[in-house]
Design an enzyme around this catalytic site. Structure first.
Site, short mmCIF file in Angstrom:
data_model
loop_
_atom_site.label_atom_id
_atom_site.label_comp_id
_atom_site.label_asym_id
_atom_site.label_seq_id
_atom_site.Cartn_x
_atom_site.Cartn_y
_atom_site.Cartn_z
N GLY A 30 28.61 4.61 -6.34
CA GLY A 30 28.70 5.63 -7.40
C GLY A 30 29.75 6.67 -7.04
O GLY A 30 29.89 7.04 -5.88
N ARG A 32 42.69 12.57 -0.69
CA ARG A 32 43.88 13.40 -0.42
C ARG A 32 43.97 13.76 1.06
O ARG A 32 45.04 13.65 1.68
CB ARG A 32 43.81 14.66 -1.28
CG ARG A 32 44.87 15.71 -0.98
CD ARG A 32 44.61 16.95 -1.83
NE ARG A 32 45.54 18.02 -1.51
CZ ARG A 32 45.39 18.88 -0.50
NH1 ARG A 32 44.34 18.77 0.31
NH2 ARG A 32 46.27 19.84 -0.29
N ARG A 59 31.06 -1.72 -7.68
CA ARG A 59 30.09 -2.37 -6.80
C ARG A 59 30.54 -3.83 -6.68
O ARG A 59 31.01 -4.41 -7.64
CB ARG A 59 28.69 -2.21 -7.38
CG ARG A 59 28.29 -0.72 -7.40
CD ARG A 59 26.82 -0.48 -7.58
NE ARG A 59 26.47 0.89 -7.23
CZ ARG A 59 26.36 1.90 -8.10
NH1 ARG A 59 26.56 1.69 -9.39
NH2 ARG A 59 26.05 3.11 -7.69
N ASP A 66 25.31 4.57 1.54
CA ASP A 66 24.89 3.71 2.66
C ASP A 66 25.18 2.24 2.43
O ASP A 66 25.45 1.50 3.38
CB ASP A 66 23.43 3.96 3.05
CG ASP A 66 22.48 3.92 1.89
OD1 ASP A 66 22.92 3.59 0.77
OD2 ASP A 66 21.29 4.19 2.11
N THR A 90 28.31 10.87 -2.16
CA THR A 90 27.28 10.60 -3.17
C THR A 90 26.64 11.92 -3.56
O THR A 90 26.41 12.77 -2.69
CB THR A 90 26.19 9.62 -2.68
OG1 THR A 90 25.08 9.67 -3.59
CG2 THR A 90 25.68 9.93 -1.30
N ASP A 122 23.66 12.35 -4.29
CA ASP A 122 22.22 12.35 -3.99
C ASP A 122 21.84 13.02 -2.67
O ASP A 122 20.67 13.34 -2.46
CB ASP A 122 21.70 10.91 -3.96
CG ASP A 122 21.96 10.15 -5.24
OD1 ASP A 122 22.17 10.80 -6.28
OD2 ASP A 122 21.95 8.90 -5.21
N ASP A 150 21.46 11.60 0.04
CA ASP A 150 20.39 10.76 0.60
C ASP A 150 20.86 9.90 1.77
O ASP A 150 20.26 8.87 2.06
CB ASP A 150 19.80 9.88 -0.51
CG ASP A 150 20.83 8.92 -1.11
OD1 ASP A 150 22.04 9.10 -0.85
OD2 ASP A 150 20.43 8.00 -1.83
N ARG A 157 8.69 26.59 -25.65
CA ARG A 157 8.43 25.21 -25.23
C ARG A 157 8.41 25.05 -23.71
O ARG A 157 8.82 25.94 -22.98
CB ARG A 157 9.56 24.29 -25.75
CG ARG A 157 9.41 23.94 -27.21
CD ARG A 157 10.59 23.10 -27.64
NE ARG A 157 10.48 22.70 -29.04
CZ ARG A 157 11.51 22.44 -29.83
NH1 ARG A 157 12.74 22.57 -29.37
NH2 ARG A 157 11.31 22.07 -31.06
N ARG A 180 18.62 9.13 -7.41
CA ARG A 180 18.10 7.79 -7.09
C ARG A 180 16.66 7.93 -6.61
O ARG A 180 15.82 8.34 -7.36
CB ARG A 180 18.99 7.11 -6.05
CG ARG A 180 18.95 5.60 -6.15
CD ARG A 180 19.84 4.93 -5.13
NE ARG A 180 21.24 5.08 -5.40
CZ ARG A 180 22.00 4.18 -6.03
NH1 ARG A 180 21.47 3.05 -6.42
NH2 ARG A 180 23.26 4.40 -6.24
#
Ligand code: ADP
Ligand code: F6P
Length: 320
Positions: free
Chosen positions: A12, A22, A73, A104, A126, A128, A130, A163, A172
């Site tokens: 991603g 760069r 991918r 990873d 990434t 995330d 993670d 609301r 993820r």
């Protein structure tokens, strides 16, 4: 000693990947090392989709989201035949090493290439955050700031309509984005996979604070939980407060990188080139105790990353 290296982005995309490309290109070129951009990650490696880079190739990209090298991918790279083909391509191109900017999965590919004689350095890219062996991944800060800005806007309309807004953020399987963004927007609750949650408790808190004058609510849900619609419906049934869901999605992956992402990307890119220059491969560049460091790929992938438990507790103790 590397004389010619490749750089690719894989998995991603993340804001700040361009700043890393760069930095790799400029640092290498200044050291007299030739640089080849490999397009679309391992797909481009296998297809020979390369561009020779000079200092100007990476001009004007530090402020741009996405990745100028494109990303993809590549299922073929998950098996040994794919990796062997990658090694052949590197030999054909005269590459002495590759900087792999990704997550990873991408680092596993980099480990396989290193094991077969092509030294590779992974840079964590990434949103995330993670990746186990690093406190920071490129794109995390920008994604969190984007999510925060979006939720601030959602709050405006939630407030007008009395609301509850249930907002799903990316990550993820990880809840790092959710926790920090939850704190930053003053969410009433954050739901992640890492911590148990109880909708009865969240609903009771909402009703209690409604009595004290609160009129609208924000509940942040990490995407890995996968229950945003159910959560909203259940909270609405329990409290009688109208609940709506917003899934923020890919907006979090785009946009101009923040200062933090640009600086981290530049430092990590520079460090990666310093390693390859010395002929060192099979390392992941990361952040440890606030400093850029590097670690063996397999060792890094095997590590466990602590969750933000203390921060999660503070969030809950300041939410109502
Ligand atoms: P990320 O790098 O963000 O974790 P993916 O898990 O999709 O993203 O991995 C990106 C690419 O890395 C995959 O498409 C594949 O080409 C390569 N890759 C993933 N897992 C492995 C593996 N176990 N061995 C070799 N290459 C892999
Ligand atoms: O890893 C980054 C990420 O944006 C995750 O937060 C999300 O689960 C995933 O990628 C989405 O991937 P795709 O863009 O392929 O749908």
């Amino acid at each position: 000693m590397a004389k010619r290296i490749g750089v690719l982005t894989s998995g991603g995309d993340a804001p700040g990947m361009n700043a890393a490309v760069r930095a790799v290109a400029r640092a290498a070129l200044q050291k007299g090392i030739e640089v080849v951009g490999i397009r679309r990650g391992y797909v481009g490696l296998l297809n020979g989709d390369f561009i020779e880079m000079n200092a100007r190739t990476v001009s004007g990209i530090i402020q741009r989201g996405g990745t100028c090298l494109y990303t993809a991918r590549c299922p073929e790279f998950r098996n040994i035949e794919g990796v062997k083909k990658g090694v052949e391509k590197c030999r054909e191109m005269g590459l002495d090493g590759i900087v792999v900017i990704g997550g990873d999965g991408s680092f596993r590919g980099a480990g396989d290439l290193s094991a077969m004689g092509i030294p590779c350095i992974g840079i964590p890219g990434t949103i995330d955050n993670d990746i186990q062996c690093t406190e920071y991944t490129i794109g995390y800060d920008t994604a969190m700031n984007t999510a925060m800005e979006m939720i601030d806007k959602i709050r405006d309309t939630a407030q007008s309509h009395d609301r509850c807004s249930v907002v799903e953020v990316m990550g993820r399987k990880a809840g790092y984005i959710a926790i920090n963004v939850g704190i930053a927007v003053g969410a009433e609750a954050v739901i992640t996979l890492e911590r148990d949650y109880d909708l009865d408790v969240i609903a009771a808190n909402m009703l209690k604070t409604k009595k004290s004058g609160k009129t609208h609510f924000i509940v942040v849900v990490a995407e890995g939980v996968g229950q945003s619609e159910n959560i909203a419906r259940t909270l609405q049934e329990m409290t009688g407060i109208e609940a709506r869901v917003t899934v923020l999605g890919h907006v979090q992956r785009g946009g101009s990188p923040t200062v933090r992402d640009r600086v981290m990307a530049t430092e990590m890119g520079y460090h990666a080139v310093e390693l390859l220059e010395q002929g060192i491969g099979n390392r992941i560049v990361g952040l440890k105790d606030g400093r850029v460091y590097d670690i063996d790929i397999q060792e890094g992938l095997a590590m466990k990353k602590p969750f933000l438990d203390a921060r999660y507790d503070i969030l809950n103790k300041t939410a109502f």
